[in-house]
Design a protein around this motif. Structure first.
Motif, PDB file in Angstrom:
ATOM      1  N   THR A 195       8.888  -6.393   2.400  1.00 34.88           N
ATOM      2  CA  THR A 195       8.442  -7.137   3.632  1.00 34.88           C
ATOM      3  C   THR A 195       9.061  -6.342   4.800  1.00 34.88           C
ATOM      4  OG1 THR A 195       7.810  -8.998   2.335  1.00 34.88           O
ATOM      5  CG2 THR A 195       7.484  -9.081   4.883  1.00 34.88           C
ATOM      6  N   ASP A 196      10.467  -6.489   4.833  1.00 30.88           N
ATOM      7  CA  ASP A 196      11.160  -5.847   6.008  1.00 30.88           C
ATOM      8  C   ASP A 196      11.062  -4.438   6.198  1.00 30.88           C
ATOM      9  OD1 ASP A 196      11.755  -8.452   6.755  1.00 30.88           O
ATOM     10  OD2 ASP A 196      13.872  -8.327   5.731  1.00 30.88           O
ATOM     11  N   SER A 197      10.546  -3.760   5.144  1.00 27.68           N
ATOM     12  CA  SER A 197      10.590  -2.099   5.521  1.00 27.68           C
ATOM     13  C   SER A 197       9.301  -1.906   6.387  1.00 27.68           C
ATOM     14  CB  SER A 197       9.958  -1.610   4.200  1.00 27.68           C
ATOM     15  OG  SER A 197      10.875  -1.827   2.944  1.00 27.68           O
ATOM     16  N   LEU A 242      10.639 -13.667  -3.661  1.00 26.29           N
ATOM     17  CA  LEU A 242      12.141 -13.842  -3.564  1.00 26.29           C
ATOM     18  C   LEU A 242      12.641 -13.716  -2.120  1.00 26.29           C
ATOM     19  CD1 LEU A 242      13.341 -11.906  -6.723  1.00 26.29           C
ATOM     20  CD2 LEU A 242      13.046 -14.141  -6.385  1.00 26.29           C
ATOM     21  N   GLU A 243      11.956 -12.698  -1.262  1.00 26.64           N
ATOM     22  CA  GLU A 243      12.285 -12.687   0.132  1.00 26.64           C
ATOM     23  C   GLU A 243      12.155 -13.862   0.900  1.00 26.64           C
ATOM     24  OE1 GLU A 243      11.191  -8.919   2.215  1.00 26.64           O
ATOM     25  OE2 GLU A 243      10.434  -7.988  -0.048  1.00 26.64           O
ATOM     26  N   TYR A 280       3.299 -10.207   4.144  1.00 25.08           N
ATOM     27  CA  TYR A 280       1.941  -9.566   4.522  1.00 25.08           C
ATOM     28  C   TYR A 280       1.966  -8.659   3.493  1.00 25.08           C
ATOM     29  CZ  TYR A 280       5.685  -7.408   7.232  1.00 25.08           C
ATOM     30  OH  TYR A 280       6.950  -6.954   7.891  1.00 25.08           O
ATOM     31  N   PRO A 281       0.759  -7.940   3.036  1.00 25.48           N
ATOM     32  CA  PRO A 281       0.380  -7.201   1.783  1.00 25.48           C
ATOM     33  C   PRO A 281       1.343  -5.847   2.222  1.00 25.48           C
ATOM     34  CG  PRO A 281      -1.610  -7.986   2.662  1.00 25.48           C
ATOM     35  CD  PRO A 281      -0.712  -8.377   3.737  1.00 25.48           C
ATOM     36  N   ILE A 282       1.949  -5.116   1.264  1.00 28.42           N
ATOM     37  CA  ILE A 282       2.623  -3.970   1.230  1.00 28.42           C
ATOM     38  C   ILE A 282       2.311  -3.097   0.278  1.00 28.42           C
ATOM     39  CG2 ILE A 282       4.581  -5.327   2.618  1.00 28.42           C
ATOM     40  CD1 ILE A 282       6.020  -4.899  -0.108  1.00 28.42           C
ATOM     41  N   THR A 283       2.630  -1.908   0.364  1.00 31.45           N
ATOM     42  CA  THR A 283       2.571  -1.019  -0.712  1.00 31.45           C
ATOM     43  C   THR A 283       3.206   0.358  -0.414  1.00 31.45           C
ATOM     44  OG1 THR A 283       0.980   0.564  -1.669  1.00 31.45           O
ATOM     45  CG2 THR A 283       0.412   0.534   0.556  1.00 31.45           C
ATOM     46  N   SER A 284       3.507   1.365  -1.530  1.00 30.72           N
ATOM     47  CA  SER A 284       4.315   2.383  -1.104  1.00 30.72           C
ATOM     48  C   SER A 284       3.868   3.269  -0.271  1.00 30.72           C
ATOM     49  CB  SER A 284       4.752   2.959  -2.603  1.00 30.72           C
ATOM     50  OG  SER A 284       3.725   3.558  -3.235  1.00 30.72           O
TER      51      SER A 284
END
Length: 380
Positions: free
Chosen positions: A83-85, A124-125, A70-74
């Motif tokens: 993603t797992d964060s 890569l994940e 899914y979309p992520i950002t800092s």
């Protein structure tokens, strides 16, 4: 929630005949229940009616063969996101707001002022997870939500996996705007259009999930356009801000022809939207404006039975306004809004984008529809 039963029946038949593609693209607005449909598909592919334990783990987002992207950002607390964060956030988001859109998602993770993307590192994940053996010896499913958020690097990497997927691996992609995906990705997917919900389905969700009393649920459902997000906005009165800004905009655009002070109002209007500092919210507002102009066109051409959204707050005269939206300017108006959304998506200067849009509307709203002269009947 029992939504889209006909699509589920068709999918069950395809599964029984072993005619399900290794990649499925669900197309439709998040408010139509695309995410819930994706979870149902994943459960059928992974469990296939094996046992209740398997289904419970999928429903609880704890099945080891069910993966997500899914979309992520800092954020303030996560500087180098993966993603797992956001795994715990993703689970809570699905449970709390399964109809939520990407703006709801970035707000959920505390990054409402940013745009989420699906980046190359996430590819890569994905590959690492799918190269592992199935934990339970069956199918693996990778769900890619808001697939149009893929950047080019991710899209190119994921394309290679779609061309040669690992054994017993299925992809479920969800997209509101599939036209933004690479055509090569689309060509490798079985496309399923998720239609808008019926009024009855919206009302049932409001009553059963959100404990809305029956009469109110049915009224909101009738104005929801088959979209649970619109229904929930009406329930929480979230549309009031957009409605007020839209009315301010068109009023100033109308007055600008005779009052220079109206241009100052348009400038102030653009500053207000700029201060949101959330591009996702800005894009939502532009989508809202497009919809209102389309509704006005329907009103003007005498198809009131198709109109499901009107404006009547702050003394706004909907019938009078709709007469200015017609065949000679609707395409131009929508094109300007789409162009603004395009530049917002690509991190343009939002203040200048909305100022330019606001000023251009002063011209388009004063474009008059050519009168079609009736042919005079010739005497015999």
């Amino acid at each position: 929630m029992n939504l889209h039963e006909s699509i589920k029946s068709q999918f069950n038949n395809a599964l029984e005949k072993n005619k399900v593609s290794h990649a499925v693209l669900l197309q439709g607005k998040t408010g139509y229940g695309t995410l819930l449909m994706a979870h149902w598909l994943a459960k059928r592919l992974i469990c296939n009616n094996k046992n209740e334990s398997c289904e419970h783990k999928v429903d609880d987002f704890q099945h080891a063969d069910y993966h997500f992207c899914y979309p992520i950002t800092s954020t303030d607390s996560i500087k180098k996101p993966t993603t797992d964060s956001f795994r715990k956030d993703w689970v809570s988001f699905n449970k709390e707001n399964p109809f939520g859109n990407v703006y709801d998602w970035v707000s959920h993770i505390g990054a409402e002022k940013k745009q989420g993307i699906i980046n190359a590192d996430q590819a890569l994940e994905v590959m690492q997870k799918l190269n592992l053996r199935s934990y339970e010896g069956g199918n693996k499913v990778m769900l890619i939500w808001n697939a149009e958020s893929m950047n080019t690097s991710f899209a190119n990497k994921i394309l290679k996996i779609l061309e040669e997927p690992p054994k017993n691996t299925y992809f479920i992609l969800i997209s509101e705007n599939p036209e933004e995906l690479l055509t090569t990705i689309i060509s490798r997917c079985q496309r399923i259009q998720i239609p808008r919900l019926s009024n009855q389905e919206v009302a049932e969700v409001l009553k059963n999930r959100y404990s809305v009393e029956s009469e109110k649920a049915e009224y909101i459902a009738s104005e929801s356009e088959g979209d649970m997000n619109i229904a929930l906005e009406k329930l929480d009165s979230k549309t009031e801000e957009f409605e007020e800004l839209f009315i301010d905009w068109v009023r100033s655009a109308f007055m600008a022809k005779t009052k220079l002070s109206a241009l100052k109002n348009i400038y102030d209007w653009s500053i207000t939207i700029n201060e949101w500092k959330s591009r996702e919210k800005q894009k939502q507002f532009l989508e809202y404006c497009s919809n209102i102009f389309r509704q006005a066109l329907l009103q003007n051409y005498g198809t009131e039975n198709l109109v499901n959204k009107t404006l009547d707050s702050n003394g706004f005269k909907w019938n009078a306004f709709s007469k200015y939206i017609h065949g000679a300017n609707i395409a131009l108006i929508l094109e300007e809004i789409n162009t603004a959304a395009y530049h917002i998506e690509r991190n343009g200067n939002d203040k200048l984008i909305f100022l330019d849009l606001g000023i251009k509307m002063t011209r388009h709203l004063h474009t008059y529809e050519p009168k079609i002269e009736k042919e005079e009947k010739q005497p015999n």
